[in-house]
Design an enzyme around this catalytic site. Sequence first.
Site, PDB file in Angstrom:
ATOM      1  N   GLY A  12      -4.749 199.444   9.434  1.00  0.00           N
ATOM      2  CA  GLY A  12      -4.620 198.232  10.232  1.00  0.00           C
ATOM      3  C   GLY A  12      -5.464 198.189  11.492  1.00  0.00           C
ATOM      4  O   GLY A  12      -5.092 197.512  12.459  1.00  0.00           O
ATOM      5  N   ARG A  91      -5.069 194.377  -2.944  1.00  0.00           N
ATOM      6  CA  ARG A  91      -4.633 193.725  -4.183  1.00  0.00           C
ATOM      7  C   ARG A  91      -5.449 192.477  -4.477  1.00  0.00           C
ATOM      8  O   ARG A  91      -5.787 191.748  -3.550  1.00  0.00           O
ATOM      9  CB  ARG A  91      -3.163 193.292  -4.068  1.00  0.00           C
ATOM     10  CG  ARG A  91      -2.253 194.427  -4.263  1.00  0.00           C
ATOM     11  CD  ARG A  91      -0.802 194.054  -4.153  1.00  0.00           C
ATOM     12  NE  ARG A  91      -0.082 195.298  -4.191  1.00  0.00           N
ATOM     13  CZ  ARG A  91       0.283 195.911  -5.312  1.00  0.00           C
ATOM     14  NH1 ARG A  91       0.087 195.325  -6.468  1.00  0.00           N
ATOM     15  NH2 ARG A  91       0.879 197.077  -5.284  1.00  0.00           N
ATOM     16  N   LEU A  92      -5.694 192.263  -5.759  1.00  0.00           N
ATOM     17  CA  LEU A  92      -6.347 191.017  -6.169  1.00  0.00           C
ATOM     18  C   LEU A  92      -5.312 189.896  -6.081  1.00  0.00           C
ATOM     19  O   LEU A  92      -4.151 190.105  -6.417  1.00  0.00           O
ATOM     20  CB  LEU A  92      -6.803 191.130  -7.624  1.00  0.00           C
ATOM     21  CG  LEU A  92      -8.180 191.719  -7.908  1.00  0.00           C
ATOM     22  CD1 LEU A  92      -8.442 191.714  -9.404  1.00  0.00           C
ATOM     23  CD2 LEU A  92      -9.274 190.952  -7.182  1.00  0.00           C
ATOM     24  N   HIS A 109     -14.977 193.015   3.682  1.00  0.00           N
ATOM     25  CA  HIS A 109     -15.341 194.090   2.763  1.00  0.00           C
ATOM     26  C   HIS A 109     -16.459 194.927   3.398  1.00  0.00           C
ATOM     27  O   HIS A 109     -17.414 194.365   3.932  1.00  0.00           O
ATOM     28  CB  HIS A 109     -15.797 193.499   1.421  1.00  0.00           C
ATOM     29  CG  HIS A 109     -16.073 194.552   0.397  1.00  0.00           C
ATOM     30  ND1 HIS A 109     -15.067 195.276  -0.223  1.00  0.00           N
ATOM     31  CD2 HIS A 109     -17.242 195.040  -0.092  1.00  0.00           C
ATOM     32  CE1 HIS A 109     -15.602 196.145  -1.060  1.00  0.00           C
ATOM     33  NE2 HIS A 109     -16.914 196.022  -1.000  1.00  0.00           N
TER      34      HIS A 109
END
Length: 191
Positions: A12, A91-92, A109
């Site tokens: 985080g 997660r997707l 990303h």
Amino acid sequence: MKQIAVFASGTGTNFEAIYQAIQQGQLACEIALVVTDNPTAAVIEKARKHNLEVFAFSAKEYSCKDEYEKEIVRRCQEKNVDLLVLAGYMRLLASTMLNSYPQKIVNIHPSLLPAFKGKDAIGQAIEYGVKIMGVTIHYVDATMDGGKILAQRGFEVQPQWTKEEIEQHVHEIEHQLYPETLKYLLKENEL
Ligand code: GRF
């Protein structure tokens, strides 16, 4: 005031950078909810320290993805969330979330997409021997690290850098670029 929900599965640090940008008045929004799919993620403690509401769930406790996505959407709607901010959420997303928030979900990303999608993007880039690395922020669609690109920032990799040094560099860029991009989105995009 616009409301955002921040999604993370681990440490985080990006969540923290966004929180600090808000505190410092660089970003005009509120974090209405922090969502994690990992009940032991360090992001939970960070969020609670700032008195933010956390929804920590375990996918195993739901019969299918649709079930926990419905719960996430319900909680986001309850909080009038305008934008979903994925920051290390592993997660997707499926149609329940994507259709509830079209063009209102963004992700970060650690590569210059479309290169090196998926896990350990930095490791993949090192393995390939690329000389320019970077960070991408993009809208989220049903594909892994797909979706229209919103912002990218690259840097030249110095040959003597270790993987840890490269990661540190990536994180420094992320922690600047995410708040900057969110600021643009909250201003320019009629969310
Ligand atoms: C970041 O490198 C982000 O690009 C990737 O996952 C990492 C999350 O790091 N998607 P943190 O939890 O924000 O420290």
